[in-house]
Design a protein around this motif. Structure first.
Motif, mmCIF file in Angstrom:
data_model
loop_
_atom_site.group_PDB
_atom_site.id
_atom_site.type_symbol
_atom_site.label_atom_id
_atom_site.label_comp_id
_atom_site.label_asym_id
_atom_site.label_seq_id
_atom_site.Cartn_x
_atom_site.Cartn_y
_atom_site.Cartn_z
ATOM 1 N N ALA A 109 0.947 -1.145 -0.033
ATOM 2 C CA ALA A 109 0.110 0.044 -0.128
ATOM 3 C C ALA A 109 0.935 1.318 0.105
ATOM 4 O O ALA A 109 1.692 1.494 0.587
ATOM 5 C CB ALA A 109 -0.724 0.050 1.300
ATOM 6 N N PHE A 110 0.682 2.078 -1.086
ATOM 7 C CA PHE A 110 1.445 3.233 -1.085
ATOM 8 C C PHE A 110 0.733 4.517 -0.545
ATOM 9 O O PHE A 110 -0.421 4.729 -1.364
ATOM 10 C CB PHE A 110 1.891 3.689 -2.686
ATOM 11 C CG PHE A 110 3.180 2.726 -2.807
ATOM 12 C CD1 PHE A 110 4.496 3.194 -2.936
ATOM 13 C CD2 PHE A 110 2.898 1.572 -3.397
ATOM 14 C CE1 PHE A 110 5.300 2.404 -3.308
ATOM 15 C CE2 PHE A 110 3.830 0.425 -3.670
ATOM 16 C CZ PHE A 110 5.277 1.218 -3.699
ATOM 17 N N GLN A 111 0.858 5.076 0.377
ATOM 18 C CA GLN A 111 0.076 6.361 1.040
ATOM 19 C C GLN A 111 0.710 7.594 -0.110
ATOM 20 O O GLN A 111 1.747 7.496 -0.411
ATOM 21 C CB GLN A 111 0.375 6.613 2.067
ATOM 22 C CG GLN A 111 0.097 5.440 3.070
ATOM 23 C CD GLN A 111 0.281 5.784 4.760
ATOM 24 O OE1 GLN A 111 1.191 6.528 4.918
ATOM 25 N NE2 GLN A 111 -0.313 4.902 5.349
ATOM 26 N N SER A 112 -0.098 8.738 -0.149
ATOM 27 C CA SER A 112 0.482 9.597 -0.894
ATOM 28 C C SER A 112 1.493 10.218 -0.284
ATOM 29 O O SER A 112 1.380 10.170 1.169
ATOM 30 C CB SER A 112 -0.742 10.767 -1.303
ATOM 31 O OG SER A 112 -1.258 11.102 0.047
ATOM 32 N N GLY A 113 2.375 10.877 -0.840
ATOM 33 C CA GLY A 113 3.313 11.879 -0.221
ATOM 34 C C GLY A 113 4.796 10.870 -0.119
ATOM 35 O O GLY A 113 5.803 11.417 0.424
ATOM 36 N N LEU A 114 4.815 9.607 -0.516
ATOM 37 C CA LEU A 114 6.095 8.898 -0.296
ATOM 38 C C LEU A 114 6.884 9.299 -1.514
ATOM 39 O O LEU A 114 6.640 9.710 -2.542
ATOM 40 C CB LEU A 114 5.751 7.368 -0.349
ATOM 41 C CG LEU A 114 4.835 6.661 0.644
ATOM 42 C CD1 LEU A 114 4.699 5.099 0.085
ATOM 43 C CD2 LEU A 114 5.664 6.785 1.834
ATOM 44 N N SER A 115 8.258 9.472 -1.027
ATOM 45 C CA SER A 115 9.252 10.082 -1.945
ATOM 46 C C SER A 115 10.559 9.226 -1.903
ATOM 47 O O SER A 115 11.542 9.730 -2.771
ATOM 48 C CB SER A 115 9.346 11.517 -1.728
ATOM 49 O OG SER A 115 9.953 11.601 -0.424
ATOM 50 N N THR A 116 10.706 8.497 -0.891
ATOM 51 C CA THR A 116 12.187 7.791 -0.693
ATOM 52 C C THR A 116 11.960 6.454 -0.563
ATOM 53 O O THR A 116 10.994 5.921 0.117
ATOM 54 C CB THR A 116 12.878 8.532 0.646
ATOM 55 O OG1 THR A 116 12.923 9.980 0.351
ATOM 56 C CG2 THR A 116 14.072 8.147 0.918
ATOM 57 N N LEU A 117 13.170 5.631 -1.020
ATOM 58 C CA LEU A 117 13.175 4.206 -0.960
ATOM 59 C C LEU A 117 14.550 4.088 0.187
ATOM 60 O O LEU A 117 15.570 4.631 -0.233
ATOM 61 C CB LEU A 117 13.382 3.418 -1.925
ATOM 62 C CG LEU A 117 13.927 2.171 -2.033
ATOM 63 C CD1 LEU A 117 12.848 1.269 -1.534
ATOM 64 C CD2 LEU A 117 14.440 1.487 -2.964
#
Length: 124
Positions: free
Chosen positions: A38-46
């Motif tokens: 599940a990807f929430q909005s606002g993710l920017s980094t791995l």
């Protein structure tokens, strides 16, 4: 979790906790798949903890993983060049990834003979 057919049972650490030292992705084209992340909005980094190096110390080439969505040939959202020693590496991911996706960690190293110690990954 799924894996490509060229990874053998001997490459699995039966004593792993939360995936630590879980797999060795030593062959180009091999991959791990994780269903319905599940990807929430606002993710920017791995953030990923792993190492990779040529199997022959006289060789010098980058050992590289791509993080792809919905299949081992799916859209790449991040590329990681691994260090010879285990390290936690942060790289940006493509913007706008939201919702449920299968995530594939794909070994895209050009030279087939190399060693990878994949431990864990996290999106932030």
């Amino acid at each position: 979790e799924t894996e490509s057919g060229d990874m053998e049972a001997s490459m699995i650490d039966a004593y792993s906790v939360r995936g630590s030292r879980q797999r060795n992705l030593g062959k180009s084209g091999s991959y791990l798949g994780y269903a319905e992340v599940a990807f929430q909005s606002g993710l920017s980094t791995l953030r990923i903890q792993a190492s990779g190096r040529p199997s022959d110390s006289r060789q010098n080439f980058p050992v590289r993983l791509e993080i792809r969505l919905d299949g081992p040939t799916g859209v790449s959202i991040a590329t990681v060049d691994l260090a010879a020693e285990v390290a936690t590496i942060e790289v940006p991911i493509s913007s706008g990834v939201t919702g449920l996706h299968d995530v594939y960690i794909v070994n895209v190293t050009e030279d087939e003979w190399h060693l990878i110690d994949f431990r864990w990954f996290q999106f932030e």
